[in-house]
Enzyme design. Structure first.
Site, PDB file in Angstrom:
ATOM      1  CG  ASP A 133     -39.796  28.021 -15.993  1.00 16.56           C
ATOM      2  OD1 ASP A 133     -39.478  28.723 -15.026  1.00 16.56           O
ATOM      3  OD2 ASP A 133     -40.986  27.822 -16.315  1.00 16.56           O
ATOM      4  CB  SER A 168     -39.583  31.768 -14.262  1.00 18.66           C
ATOM      5  OG  SER A 168     -40.735  30.997 -14.429  1.00 18.66           O
TER       6      SER A 168
HETATM    7  N1  URA Z   1     -44.897  32.939 -13.300  1.00 16.93           N
HETATM    8  C1  URA Z   1     -43.904  32.241 -13.882  1.00 16.93           C
HETATM    9  O1  URA Z   1     -44.038  31.743 -14.996  1.00 16.93           O
HETATM   10  N2  URA Z   1     -42.759  32.087 -13.204  1.00 16.93           N
HETATM   11  C2  URA Z   1     -42.558  32.617 -11.985  1.00 16.93           C
HETATM   12  O2  URA Z   1     -41.485  32.455 -11.435  1.00 16.93           O
HETATM   13  C3  URA Z   1     -43.602  33.336 -11.394  1.00 16.93           C
HETATM   14  C4  URA Z   1     -44.777  33.503 -12.074  1.00 16.93           C
END
Ligand code: URA
Length: 444
Positions: free
Chosen positions: A170, A192
């Protein structure tokens, strides 16, 4: 459509399949993410894949496969499986003045939950829990994973930042999306957020999806789409989730800026605080207790939360976690121990009336220019600066009365910020009721 068990022929084939609107198998998605983390898939191919996902979308099953592949790209917390306390967390999509996590984490722990909270930093006009916590002298958000697990099992709560080892896919993909116009994809946002939350070994998650001028999601429609996606994908990935859509048109509460927000969180833990902030905390707390089966109704949950605040148990729990993470727990009783800006400047109303609106985006950007936030990941933040909002929408103001107070480093900052802050306020003659904070609650 590829067979689910077929081996991936190449990254190119995966990108092309998504470009052409096909559904990817779990195995292909897993392979792609693992290869990306090993640096075997270059950023330019991953950017093309992210754009194909943004344009073509993903099914909930594909998004769940992506989420789990990203979760499994690094380490995961493992809490004591014999401990009966449910493992709960709350995550906000981000806003201005949103210090709910600082209050809710100890509050849920005081109500019998374990809260393994892995939080983020401020970026742009939105604040971050880690920066707020670090404004408490000595507080460290860098516990090794093993210490984090033991602290949660012992105290019911610990608060740390995402390490290099937690969902590294991520971290890498988000940085790429940020520079390739691929952040605004519901499947990519879902994967994410959930991939990080799933590393916490949770039983249930409450999502606060902020909607409005100061939020990532500008419309209720977008926010609802994200909520549905998170609930459905959470279910497929084994995480029970509730989502609450809350307004972020004015800032939440009265404080914007790191130490000022800690001060306001302490006020709430001692039974005070602005009504919208208290309500937001209770709404999300109620959903968390119900999702974790610690309460069966909103009334029961609210009674537990209110009692934990009234008795001081939630404040005590916050003191425990501050001390456990190296911080000065005396700030609970003596908030003046928090960093303070050298200059305070009141901004006063030019006319009498009622506050009709207060622009969260404008206030957030102002706090950013004062040094409370960061433009680029890695920028330093000033813990002391920010704004205290004496007046919020729906409140009456007399001519010349202070609307807000700037907490700044230099007289020049005060000069520049005062007109900008005044411009965030809209004052009118009629008494208007601000819209309800909660737009909708969705449960898996
Ligand atoms: N917050 C996150 O952690 N990921 C995203 O893609 C958007 C907002």
């Amino acid at each position: 459509m590829p067979r689910r068990s077929s081996p991936p022929p190449s990254t190119l084939a995966i990108i092309a399949a998504k470009r052409d609107g096909k559904t990817l198998s779990d195995a292909w998605i897993r392979w792609l993410i693992a290869a990306y983390v090993r640096d075997e898939v270059p950023d330019y191919q991953m950017a093309a894949f992210a754009m194909a996902v943004l344009l073509r979308g993903m099914t909930p099953r594909e998004t769940a496969a992506l989420t789990l592949a990203m979760r499994d790209s690094g380490q995961r917390a493992h809490l004591d499986a014999k401990d009966p306390r449910p493992k709960l967390d709350k995550h906000s999509t981000g806003g201005v003045g949103d210090k709910v996590s600082l209050i809710l984490a100890p509050l849920l722990a005081a109500c019998g939950a374990r809260v393994p909270m892995i939080s983020g930093r401020s970026l742009g006009h939105t604040g971050g829990t880690l920066d707020k916590l670090e404004s408490i002298p000595g507080f460290s958000v860098d516990l090794p994973l093993h210490d984090f697990e033991r602290a949660v099992d012992r105290d019911g709560l610990a608060l740390i930042g995402q390490t290099d080892d937690l969902a590294p896919a991520d971290r890498k993909l988000y940085a790429l999306r940020d520079v390739t116009a691929t952040v605004e994809s519901i499947p990519l946002i879902t994967a994410s957020i959930l991939s990080k939350k799933l590393t916490e070994d949770l039983d249930a998650l409450v999502m606060d999806i902020k909607v409005g001028r100061g939020a990532f999601m500008k419309t209720v429609r977008e926010a609802r789409a994200l909520a549905h996606s998170i609930l459905r994908v959470g279910e497929l990935a084994g995480l029970h989730a509730h989502a609450v859509l809350t307004r972020m048109d004015p800032p939440l509460g009265r404080a914007v800026g790191n130490a000022l927000e800690v001060r306001e969180a302490i006020e709430v833990l001692h039974g005070g605080g602005a009504s919208d902030l208290v309500e937001c905390t209770l709404v999300l707390g109620s959903e968390a207790l119900r999702a974790g089966k610690l309460a069966t109704s909103d009334a029961q949950a609210r009674a537990q939360l209110t009692e934990a605040l009234r008795s001081g148990r939630a404040a005590e729990r916050f003191a425990t976690v501050i001390a456990a993470q190296g911080g000065d727990a005396k700030v609970l009783r003596e908030p003046e121990r928090l960093p303070q800006a050298p200059i305070r400047r009141e901004v006063c109303a030019a006319e009498a009336g009622y506050v009709h609106s207060l622009d969260a985006l404008g206030v957030g950007q102002l706090a950013l220019t004062l040094g409370a936030g960061r433009v680029l990941a890695g920028d330093a933040v000033d813990p002391a600066v920010g704004v205290w909002l004496h007046k919020k929408p729906g409140e009456r103001v007399k001519k010349g009365e202070p609307l807000a107070e700037l907490h700044v480093r230099t007289a020049g900052d005060a000069e520049r910020a005062a007109p900008a802050l005044l411009a965030c306020y809209e004052i009118g003659r009629d008494n208007v009721r601000p819209p309800e904070l909660v737009i909708q609650t969705l449960r898996a």
